[in-house]
Write an enzyme that holds these catalytic residues in place. Structure first.
Site, PDB file in Angstrom:
ATOM      1  N   TYR A  27       0.816  -1.220   0.000  1.00 46.79           N
ATOM      2  CA  TYR A  27       0.000   0.000   0.000  1.00 46.79           C
ATOM      3  C   TYR A  27       0.850   1.270   0.000  1.00 46.79           C
ATOM      4  O   TYR A  27       0.559   2.205   0.742  1.00 46.79           O
ATOM      5  CB  TYR A  27      -0.932   0.021   1.226  1.00 46.79           C
ATOM      6  CG  TYR A  27      -1.724  -1.240   1.422  1.00 46.79           C
ATOM      7  CD1 TYR A  27      -2.613  -1.684   0.442  1.00 46.79           C
ATOM      8  CD2 TYR A  27      -1.582  -2.007   2.575  1.00 46.79           C
ATOM      9  CE1 TYR A  27      -3.345  -2.854   0.603  1.00 46.79           C
ATOM     10  CE2 TYR A  27      -2.312  -3.180   2.754  1.00 46.79           C
ATOM     11  CZ  TYR A  27      -3.188  -3.587   1.766  1.00 46.79           C
ATOM     12  OH  TYR A  27      -3.904  -4.736   1.956  1.00 46.79           O
ATOM     13  N   TYR A  65     -14.264  -5.169   3.614  1.00 45.16           N
ATOM     14  CA  TYR A  65     -12.912  -5.578   3.231  1.00 45.16           C
ATOM     15  C   TYR A  65     -12.747  -7.049   3.591  1.00 45.16           C
ATOM     16  O   TYR A  65     -12.926  -7.436   4.742  1.00 45.16           O
ATOM     17  CB  TYR A  65     -11.831  -4.752   3.952  1.00 45.16           C
ATOM     18  CG  TYR A  65     -10.447  -5.260   3.606  1.00 45.16           C
ATOM     19  CD1 TYR A  65      -9.850  -4.905   2.402  1.00 45.16           C
ATOM     20  CD2 TYR A  65      -9.777  -6.155   4.443  1.00 45.16           C
ATOM     21  CE1 TYR A  65      -8.610  -5.413   2.045  1.00 45.16           C
ATOM     22  CE2 TYR A  65      -8.535  -6.660   4.091  1.00 45.16           C
ATOM     23  CZ  TYR A  65      -7.953  -6.289   2.892  1.00 45.16           C
ATOM     24  OH  TYR A  65      -6.740  -6.806   2.544  1.00 45.16           O
ATOM     25  N   ASP A 112     -16.927 -13.181   8.391  1.00 46.52           N
ATOM     26  CA  ASP A 112     -15.485 -12.935   8.278  1.00 46.52           C
ATOM     27  C   ASP A 112     -15.035 -12.334   9.610  1.00 46.52           C
ATOM     28  O   ASP A 112     -15.112 -11.129   9.818  1.00 46.52           O
ATOM     29  CB  ASP A 112     -15.214 -11.990   7.111  1.00 46.52           C
ATOM     30  CG  ASP A 112     -13.730 -11.636   6.963  1.00 46.52           C
ATOM     31  OD1 ASP A 112     -12.946 -12.030   7.845  1.00 46.52           O
ATOM     32  OD2 ASP A 112     -13.373 -10.967   5.978  1.00 46.52           O
ATOM     33  N   LYS A 171      -6.127 -13.333  11.715  1.00 47.34           N
ATOM     34  CA  LYS A 171      -5.255 -12.405  12.468  1.00 47.34           C
ATOM     35  C   LYS A 171      -4.904 -12.829  13.908  1.00 47.34           C
ATOM     36  O   LYS A 171      -3.766 -13.158  14.179  1.00 47.34           O
ATOM     37  CB  LYS A 171      -5.876 -11.017  12.454  1.00 47.34           C
ATOM     38  CG  LYS A 171      -5.883 -10.427  11.043  1.00 47.34           C
ATOM     39  CD  LYS A 171      -6.181  -8.960  11.036  1.00 47.34           C
ATOM     40  CE  LYS A 171      -5.875  -8.305   9.714  1.00 47.34           C
ATOM     41  NZ  LYS A 171      -6.962  -8.292   8.729  1.00 47.34           N
TER      42      LYS A 171
HETATM   43  C1  LIG Z   1      -7.071  -8.583   7.274  1.00 47.79           C
HETATM   44  C2  LIG Z   1      -8.378  -9.075   6.843  1.00 47.79           C
HETATM   45  C3  LIG Z   1      -8.500 -10.054   5.836  1.00 47.79           C
HETATM   46  C4  LIG Z   1      -7.323 -10.572   5.060  1.00 47.79           C
HETATM   47  O1  LIG Z   1      -6.407 -11.254   5.846  1.00 47.79           O
HETATM   48  P1  LIG Z   1      -4.898 -11.455   5.325  1.00 47.79           P
HETATM   49  O2  LIG Z   1      -4.294 -12.359   6.342  1.00 47.79           O
HETATM   50  O3  LIG Z   1      -4.282 -10.109   5.276  1.00 47.79           O
HETATM   51  O4  LIG Z   1      -4.985 -12.082   3.987  1.00 47.79           O
HETATM   52  C5  LIG Z   1      -9.771 -10.523   5.551  1.00 47.79           C
HETATM   53  N1  LIG Z   1     -10.846 -10.067   6.195  1.00 47.79           N
HETATM   54  C6  LIG Z   1     -10.766  -9.138   7.158  1.00 47.79           C
HETATM   55  C7  LIG Z   1     -12.010  -8.707   7.866  1.00 47.79           C
HETATM   56  C8  LIG Z   1      -9.536  -8.589   7.508  1.00 47.79           C
HETATM   57  O5  LIG Z   1      -9.460  -7.631   8.436  1.00 47.79           O
END
Ligand SMILES: *Cc1c(COP(=O)(O)O)cnc(C)c1O
Length: 435
Positions: free
Chosen positions: A9, A137, A240, A269
């Site tokens: 980025y 996202y 997600d 994460k």
């Molecule tokens: C960070 C994130 C992703 C992507 O995860 P990566 O490990 O960076 O590929 C997907 N969904 C959400 C909600 C995120 O915050």
């Protein structure tokens, strides 16, 4: 020294040289030359235990002496088995099946493939598109880009490559909104489903907190309503929880606030406490059982090389133990109270002309500025005050590590406030309050 590292980025032409991090300890990391910074972002929201946590480091070392990696194709191992069992224990009932992968984006790709194949296997092959939300996202891979907000995301540049999906408006009701106050948002969602449900495999959602798209927070009532709509239109709900999972919103998972079970849930994460890259896509019995059969279409054709990596599974297990042994939900509640008191409770901040909104959910707080320009230079300002902040667009946020002390938390909020509350036009002052 020229760097051969291509940073994420960043504009290659204008980016400032990245400082070199040499070590980390607790909520701080240290730069070459000895500068210590208090990490207000816990490194893109994953280092929930902070840096160099002795139990996590020890778990990795111990596992490294036994088994660093082995393929999960046709083989299994104890850390993968035990972690799956733990994830099933802590997630909502009936999410009983765990598919591992190596990052949040890939975890979401797995979820989308799973949803689509589920509908093929249950006789609805026409349900081949996703329904996502504006401000969403879900990751940077091609499949994920296509379900990110099409206006603020990366759609336009890559439109020739991306499949097209449906989008409903982002929820507008706040976290505390009651059932009547989410009706407007749910009507919009219903509208899209009424028109397109025959094509829709799944509704994807970052429950309660649309994170990278602007820290947009909404109500558990919205989540409950979305769950009901998915049932009504035979659409799977994919939660997600890559960012919200493991306590970020104040409960273990954001869906716990609404007491609902998504059909598929994605974790990443915080899963390993950030110590290694890994992800888990969990499915309910209903989704999983559709794959029981002997046709060619019944196998789930996915398998990242590093799925179920033993080091990652082992450190994830330790991360969970620490989370429970050290009452992290209690710590998060305390951090949340400080964020509310210091940010939401500060009338001068909320009424500042450059501030559009201030909101807190669990261990997440954001000061939404009126424009990205209003935050120009805030990173350097924070750094000169010993804090690492990295705003997204016009959103100045903190997602601290859960081990952040009360005093450190106030250090972070003081710096965030000082950016706005110093005398306009004058040199911005350092925060004056002593915690
Ligand atoms: C960070 C994130 C992703 C992507 O995860 P990566 O490990 O960076 O590929 C997907 N969904 C959400 C909600 C995120 O915050």
């Amino acid at each position: 020294m020229t760097s051969h590292v291509w940073h994420p980025y960043a504009h290659v032409k204008t980016q400032a040289p990245a400082p070199t991090v040499v070590a980390g300890q607790g909520a701080h990391f240290e730069l070459e030359g000895g500068e210590r910074l208090l990490d207000a972002t816990c490194s893109w929201w994953c280092m929930i235990h902070g840096y160099r946590h002795p139990r996590l480091v020890e778990a990795i070392v111990e596992q490294a002496h036994t088994l660093c990696h082995v393929m999960l194709g046709g083989l299994t191992h104890e850390p993968a088995q035990r972690l799956a069992k733990e994830l099933v224990r802590i997630t909502p009932a009936s999410l009983n099946h765990v598919f591992y992968s190596d990052s949040g984006s890939v975890g979401m790709e797995v979820a989308m493939k799973m949803a689509l194949q589920y509908h093929v296997l249950t006789g609805n092959p026409g349900k081949a598109r996703m329904l996502s939300l504006m401000k969403a996202y879900h990751g940077d891979t091609t499949g994920c880009m296509a379900v990110c907000d099409p206006e603020e995301g990366m759609h336009s540049l890559f439109s020739g490559l991306l499949p097209t999906h449906y989008f409903a408006p982002a929820p507008t009701a706040s976290f505390h909104a009651g059932p009547e106050q989410v009706e407007y948002d749910l009507r919009a969602l219903r509208g899209v489903l009424e028109r397109h449900h025959q094509d829709v495999a799944a509704l994807l959602m970052e429950p309660l907190l649309q994170a990278a798209g602007g820290l947009n927070m909404t109500s558990p009532e919205y989540l409950k309503g979305a769950r009901a709509l998915c049932d009504e239109f035979n659409v799977l709900l994919i939660a997600d929880e890559v960012a919200t999972g493991f306590g970020r919103t104040g409960k273990m998972f954001a869906v716990d606030h609404a007491d609902i079970t998504p059909d598929i849930m994605v974790l990443s994460k915080g899963l390993t406490g950030g110590y290694l890259g890994h992800a888990a896509t969990l499915a309910t019995d209903r989704v999983h059982d559709a794959f029981i059969g002997d046709s060619e279409q019944h196998a789930f054709m996915h398998g990242p090389t590093f799925m179920g990596n033993p080091l990652a599974c082992r450190v994830a297990l330790e991360s969970l133990s620490v989370f429970e042994d050290d009452d992290y939900l209690g710590k998060i509640e305390r951090l949340s109270a400080i964020l509310n008191r210091e940010l939401v409770g500060d009338a001068a901040l909320s009424s500042h002309p450059l501030v559009a909104d201030v909101r807190v959910l669990g261990a997440t707080a954001v000061i939404e500025a009126i424009s990205a320009e209003a935050l120009d230079g805030v990173g350097d300002f924070a750094r000169s005050n010993g804090v690492w902040l990295r705003p997204i667009g016009r959103w100045l946020y903190t997602m601290p590590a859960y081990i952040t002390s009360d005093r450190e938390m106030v250090e972070i909020t003081d710096v965030m406030k000082a950016w706005f509350l110093a005398d306009a036009g004058a040199e911005r002052k350092s925060p004056t309050r002593q915690p």
